[in-house]
Write a protein that holds these residues in place. Structure first.
Motif, PDB file in Angstrom:
ATOM      1  N   PHE A  73      -0.618 111.809  -5.366  1.00  0.00           N
ATOM      2  CA  PHE A  73      -0.160 112.057  -6.743  1.00  0.00           C
ATOM      3  C   PHE A  73       1.072 112.932  -6.857  1.00  0.00           C
ATOM      4  O   PHE A  73       1.611 113.094  -7.939  1.00  0.00           O
ATOM      5  CB  PHE A  73      -1.300 112.674  -7.562  1.00  0.00           C
ATOM      6  N   ASP A 238       2.925 105.989 -13.909  1.00  0.00           N
ATOM      7  CA  ASP A 238       1.646 105.770 -14.573  1.00  0.00           C
ATOM      8  C   ASP A 238       0.518 106.460 -13.792  1.00  0.00           C
ATOM      9  O   ASP A 238      -0.251 107.246 -14.336  1.00  0.00           O
ATOM     10  CB  ASP A 238       1.424 104.250 -14.628  1.00  0.00           C
ATOM     11  N   MET A 239       0.474 106.197 -12.503  1.00  0.00           N
ATOM     12  CA  MET A 239      -0.621 106.705 -11.677  1.00  0.00           C
ATOM     13  C   MET A 239      -0.609 108.231 -11.591  1.00  0.00           C
ATOM     14  O   MET A 239      -1.654 108.879 -11.586  1.00  0.00           O
ATOM     15  CB  MET A 239      -0.522 106.109 -10.264  1.00  0.00           C
ATOM     16  N   TYR A 241       0.690 110.433 -13.693  1.00  0.00           N
ATOM     17  CA  TYR A 241       0.965 111.112 -14.964  1.00  0.00           C
ATOM     18  C   TYR A 241       0.203 112.430 -15.155  1.00  0.00           C
ATOM     19  O   TYR A 241       0.788 113.480 -15.416  1.00  0.00           O
ATOM     20  CB  TYR A 241       0.709 110.133 -16.132  1.00  0.00           C
ATOM     21  N   LEU A 242      -1.116 112.411 -15.010  1.00  0.00           N
ATOM     22  CA  LEU A 242      -1.884 113.630 -15.310  1.00  0.00           C
ATOM     23  C   LEU A 242      -1.607 114.755 -14.323  1.00  0.00           C
ATOM     24  O   LEU A 242      -1.452 115.916 -14.711  1.00  0.00           O
ATOM     25  CB  LEU A 242      -3.380 113.327 -15.337  1.00  0.00           C
ATOM     26  N   GLN A 243      -1.530 114.393 -13.059  1.00  0.00           N
ATOM     27  CA  GLN A 243      -1.264 115.412 -12.040  1.00  0.00           C
ATOM     28  C   GLN A 243       0.111 116.050 -12.236  1.00  0.00           C
ATOM     29  O   GLN A 243       0.297 117.231 -11.972  1.00  0.00           O
ATOM     30  CB  GLN A 243      -1.329 114.768 -10.644  1.00  0.00           C
TER      31      GLN A 243
END
Lengths: 251, 312
Positions: A73, A238-239, A241-243
């Motif tokens: 990530f 996209d993958m 994003y949160l991290q």
């Protein structure tokens, strides 16, 4: 020196699994029927499981408290070294199945050799993965045959997918310096040696599916050196994003 | 003759025996079951969408694998439930058509959007939590295939609920931003979760026959109360606050009293005016249409090979 090379070797294998897993997971509820939703999720799960094993091992080799999640990530496009074929968009069902078929056939042969690796970890991961991949290959090759020999429409779609994705297949068999060194140390797989068998699997299935094999022209490569198609950047944004958006958070 | 059948049927039910697909059953019982089981199946299928919305963005490899496995389980549940419905003499294609035309409903909760990762936690914890309460009760339902499907589904749902609760707990105890997301998700999902049990018993049109036939074993209000009593403690434990100022323990009833549910909102969403009603169905239709050529190809190939034409 070897440790650094081994890290890069394992990382690349992790990236291959991670990126194709992510692509397959985009199908989630969009398959042509429920049973196929389940099959695609299953394959995606196997690939993430494999990515996790490779990346955990890579993180150990890297040291400094690195984790598999960090590797997945927190790296950028140029640091990803997956084969370009893995990152190609899902397209329609035929595009996805052709991409999968090419990769499954490669993975099966690759893993069979990796089992013999002198590196115990890699050998263990290969032993676990080969069972899954055998099932994946059965699934994807059956679809190639069904679509090829199904209706005129499905035949045209799957042939077009083969033609479009063919240029990414040569890269699977290339060797860089890392590969050479790993082969020399009996840790890695000499991919040039599995090409003949890969060709055989492809030819057999395509022939049963009444499909034709394209000529080699404009073959692309670069993934192992971090050169990708533009699709990878979007997949990662996209993958990751949160991290990326909440770097201090623990999930 | 039919009157005799009906007496035998009711006797079986009263003595706790299961009704099996080949047994005689009143037409209304059959229709009620088709409606209820298919609605349940459609809910599993449409429920894949709000959660699928976060699969590609799940924040860790583990979270991703757990979520994919969960969405996959839901597809599996949809499958068993469609099969259970098919034993009543309707095809999966007909059921899908009813879903797409709006004739059949699915749980309204899935018409709410999943806005943050905490919503995935809230769905697992609250939505699956509410579903479990309902489904545990349905294990004792009188129709054999439905009851057996519920036994199997309950096992997997309790894993889903733990997964959701774990996400909420991690977020509530994480950074201030994460805590805020968790509380916000609880605020948005709490009331719709209570609505999942359906209208109050006094206003529920399907309850009386369903109880007599033991399709339903407990009433909407009883199940809702059970869910609330369970969930309040869980919220306390992870430091989240239930968004209901009227919520308080009642030592006499030994249950929590709770505030008024906004049934107007419930009916608005049921009647198609929720945030995602159109989108959920349109997504289902477009995936189904997009898959048409694949299903046709599979069928054409199966027909060819069954006739042995493939070796020509």
């Amino acid at each position: 020196m070897t440790k650094e090379l081994l890290y890069k070797y394992v990382l690349a294998l992790g990236d291959d699994a991670l990126i194709i897993g992510q692509r397959l997971s985009q199908w989630a509820y969009k398959g042509p029927f429920l049973e196929e939703d389940i099959a695609l999720s299953n394959i995606s799960l196997d690939m993430f499981g494999r990515a996790n094993l490779f990346l955990e091992y890579a993180a150990t080799l890297k040291g400094d408290g690195a984790t598999a999640d960090e590797l997945a990530f927190k790296r950028n496009e140029r640091e990803f070294c997956n084969h370009i074929l893995c990152e190609q968009p899902n397209g329609n069902f035929a595009d996805t199945m052709v991409r999968q078929f090419f990769l499954d056939a490669f993975n099966k042969l690759f893993l069979q050799k990796l089992i013999e690796s002198k590196d115990e970890q890699l050998s263990a991961i290969a032993q676990k993965s080969i069972k899954e991949t055998t099932y994946h290959l059965r699934h994807s090759s059956k679809w190639i045959i069904r679509l090829g020999d199904g209706t005129a429409e499905s035949h045209a779609k799957v042939q077009s997918a083969i033609n479009n994705l063919w240029m990414f297949t040569d890269e699977l068999f290339e060797s860089n310096k890392i590969d050479h060194e790993m082969v020399k140390q009996k840790i890695g797989v000499d991919c040039s040696l599995i090409k003949v068998e890969w060709d055989k699997i492809i030819d057999e299935v395509l022939s049963e599916a009444t499909l034709s094999r394209p000529e080699n022209s404009n073959m692309l490569s670069g993934g192992r050196a971090g050169i990708h198609t533009e699709h990878l950047g979007h997949l990662l944004s996209d993958m990751q994003y949160l991290q990326r958006a909440y770097p201090d958070a623990k999930w | 003759m039919s009157a005799d059948n009906e007496i035998i049927f009711q006797k079986k039910i009263d003595s706790g025996l299961k009704i099996e697909p080949k047994d005689w059953m009143p037409d209304k019982y059959r229709k009620h079951l088709i409606r209820q089981i298919s609605q349940h199946a459609h809910s599993e299928i449409i429920g894949m969408q709000p959660e699928g919305n976060w699969i590609t963005r799940a924040p860790s490899l583990r979270a991703k694998m757990v979520l994919i496995a969960k969405v996959q389980d839901e597809a599996g549940h949809g499958l068993y439930l469609y099969s259970a419905t098919e034993t009543l003499g309707i095809t999966r294609n007909e059921l899908i058509e009813q879903l797409q035309s709006g004739k059949a409903k699915y749980s309204s909760i899935f018409n709410y959007p999943t806005l943050t990762w905490a919503d995935i936690g809230a769905i697992g914890w609250l939505v699956d939590g509410a579903a479990i309460v309902n489904q545990q009760s349905l294990r004792g339902t009188s129709f054999g295939p439905y009851s057996r499907a519920m036994v199997r589904i309950c096992k997997e749902e309790s894993f889903h609920q733990r997964q959701g609760y774990e996400i909420m707990s991690k977020m509530s105890n994480g950074t201030p931003e994460q805590h805020e997301m968790a509380q916000d998700a609880l605020n948005r999902w709490w009331w719709p979760s209570l609505m999942m049990f359906g209208p109050h018993d006094a206003d529920s049109s399907h309850t009386s026959n369903a109880m007599k036939w033991k399709i339903k074993r407990e009433t909407n209000d009883d199940l809702r109360q059970l869910f609330i009593d369970r969930t309040v403690k869980q919220a306390d434990l992870i430091g989240l606050e239930i968004p209901d100022p009227d919520l308080k323990w009642n030592p006499e009833t030994k249950h929590y009293d709770f505030g008024k549910i906004d049934w107007e909102e419930f009916w608005e969403v049921v009647n198609g005016n929720g945030f995602c009603n159109k989108e959920r169905i349109n997504n289902h239709i477009s995936s189904h249409e997009e898959g048409q050529w694949v299903r046709e190809a599979a069928l054409a190939y199966a027909e060819k090979t069954q006739n042995g034409v493939e070796n020509e």
